[in-house]
Design an enzyme around this catalytic site. Structure first.
Site, PDB file in Angstrom:
ATOM      1  N   GLY A 184       0.837  -1.188   0.000  1.00 20.67           N
ATOM      2  CA  GLY A 184       0.000   0.000   0.000  1.00 20.67           C
ATOM      3  C   GLY A 184       0.878   1.247   0.000  1.00 20.67           C
ATOM      4  CG  HIS A 196       4.051  -4.423  -7.847  1.00 23.56           C
ATOM      5  ND1 HIS A 196       5.272  -4.051  -7.313  1.00 23.56           N
ATOM      6  CD2 HIS A 196       3.128  -4.145  -6.881  1.00 23.56           C
ATOM      7  CE1 HIS A 196       5.094  -3.559  -6.099  1.00 23.56           C
ATOM      8  NE2 HIS A 196       3.804  -3.605  -5.808  1.00 23.56           N
ATOM      9  CB  SER A 223       4.597  -3.285  -2.682  1.00 21.72           C
ATOM     10  OG  SER A 223       4.234  -2.107  -3.352  1.00 21.72           O
ATOM     11  CD1 TRP A 224       3.041  -0.043   3.265  1.00 21.92           C
ATOM     12  CD2 TRP A 224       4.562   1.556   2.958  1.00 21.92           C
ATOM     13  NE1 TRP A 224       3.194   0.622   4.471  1.00 21.92           N
ATOM     14  CE2 TRP A 224       4.126   1.619   4.308  1.00 21.92           C
ATOM     15  CE3 TRP A 224       5.527   2.467   2.524  1.00 21.92           C
ATOM     16  CZ2 TRP A 224       4.612   2.543   5.216  1.00 21.92           C
ATOM     17  CZ3 TRP A 224       6.018   3.402   3.440  1.00 21.92           C
ATOM     18  CH2 TRP A 224       5.561   3.436   4.763  1.00 21.92           C
ATOM     19  CG  ASP A 245       7.088  -4.141 -10.059  1.00 18.12           C
ATOM     20  OD1 ASP A 245       6.206  -3.302 -10.255  1.00 18.12           O
ATOM     21  OD2 ASP A 245       7.407  -4.565  -8.932  1.00 18.12           O
TER      22      ASP A 245
END
Length: 362
Positions: free
Chosen positions: A58, A340, A133-134, A308
């Site tokens: 996120g 991704h 990711s985050w 990605d």
């Protein structure tokens, strides 16, 4: 033309090594007051196993039971939790509004929450920290600040969160889109996903497209006065959410945006991301690469999709270059033929293999 033999998806199907399971237990942990932030958490696998702290993406992405399937349930004690403001944590942006749910919702708060959850669950020694990711950003920041807590870092889809990284995904050619929608005037994800980009860009009025993130944030910050205002905010949240969700897959599921197309998820996801991005993730520029020497003694494994377009592969390259300069070369770096999403088949296989091959925590 018969297109029936073309690949229709790149997402995981029967590649999982471990079955979908119910949580052993779950709960809400009070981590703050005024407002009373409570984290929803779940535990899977062996209660006496090696602890794995799973950090979702996120910001604002929330967890799902499938995320426990990367780990051997006979070996690992798997902790999933929803970060502040999203998922089943309380309050949420969708149900309680941004004024409440985004209060004291910063990177420092999220790092402190991990320590509070770890303490509440009785984890006193080292733990594996797994983030994508985050979640990779948060995992790296946590390890930089609390290296003695971390046995291993397992990172997927590296996100460094610098301004250039955000412009690549959210700005692209938006400023000149009206006159030249298919011109390659700036680098960006739109190059690979032009149809999806159209929906994202055209949600914003042409005069406001010079700064797409600011334009979306202005809509999210508006205090709705009527149903039309609320509908405008929801439309913007869905456009933001579906854009990221769609381009997360190398082969998008065009007719099914999944959770990214659900109103409550989109309202949390889009508004929390816009909040963090408007504040440069609440960390100093280059924070991770400038402090990566602090994790030199932590074995680190990185998996990144070659295709990605949410977090391009160059972000992993920049991290690895900084690590090498600080004597922290990763234990492994796997480039998959994937996009991704953590749910891309090759990425699932790579992450599971890494977890199966880790040496036990001393």
């Amino acid at each position: 033309m018969d297109l029936s033999r073309l690949q229709s998806t790149s997402t995981v199907e029967d590649e999982w090594a471990y079955p979908l399971a119910d949580a052993n237990r779950s709960g809400l942990l009070q981590v703050d007051h005024d407002p009373d932030h409570r984290l929803y958490w779940e535990e899977y696998g062996d209660p006496a196993g090696e602890p794995v702290m799973f950090l979702h993406g996120g910001p604002g992405g929330a967890c799902a039971p499938a995320m426990a399937r990367f780990f051997d349930p006979t070996r690992y004690r798997i902790i999933l939790f929803d970060q502040r403001g999203c998922g089943k944590s309380e309050p949420t942006v969708a149900t309680d509004g941004p004024d409440i749910a985004l209060t004291r919702n910063t990177t420092d708060d999220l790092v402190d929450d991990i320590r509070k959850l770890r303490h509440a669950l009785g984890i006193t020694g080292k733990m594996h920290v797994f983030g994508g990711s985050w979640g990779s950003t948060l995992a790296l920041i946590y390890a930089i600040r609390h290296p003695d807590d971390v046995a291993t870092l397992i990172l997927r889809g590296i996100f460094l969160g610098e301004r250039e990284d955000l412009l690549y995904m959210y700005q692209g050619n938006a400023a000149t889109y009206a006159a030249q929608p298919f011109a390659l005037t700036e680098p960006g994800s739109y190059v690979t996903y032009p149809d999806e980009w159209k929906a994202f860009v055209e949600t914003i009025a042409e005069p406001d497209r010079a700064d797409m993130m600011a334009a979306y944030k202005a809509i999210f910050d508006m205090v709705p006065q009527n149903d039309a205002d609320r509908a405008r905010q929801l439309k913007a949240a869905l456009a933001w959410s579906v854009w990221e969700g769609t381009i997360s897959n190398m082969i998008p599921k065009e007719s099914d945006p999944g959770k990214f197309g659900e109103a409550n998820f989109a309202l949390c996801f889009a508004q929390i991301e816009a909040h963090f991005f408007a504040n440069e993730l609440f960390v100093a520029p280059r924070y991770i690469v400038d402090n990566v020497g602090r994790i030199a003694n932590i074995p680190t494994h990185i998996v990144h999709g070659r295709f990605d377009q949410v977090c391009p592969l160059t972000q992993a390259s920049r991290l690895i270059d900084a690590m090498a300069a600080n004597g922290a070369t990763p234990e492994s770096f796997v480039i998959t033929n994937a996009g991704h999403s953590a749910m891309e088949a090759q990425t699932v296989l790579a992450l599971t293999a890494i977890m199966d091959g880790l040496p036990p925590i001393d």
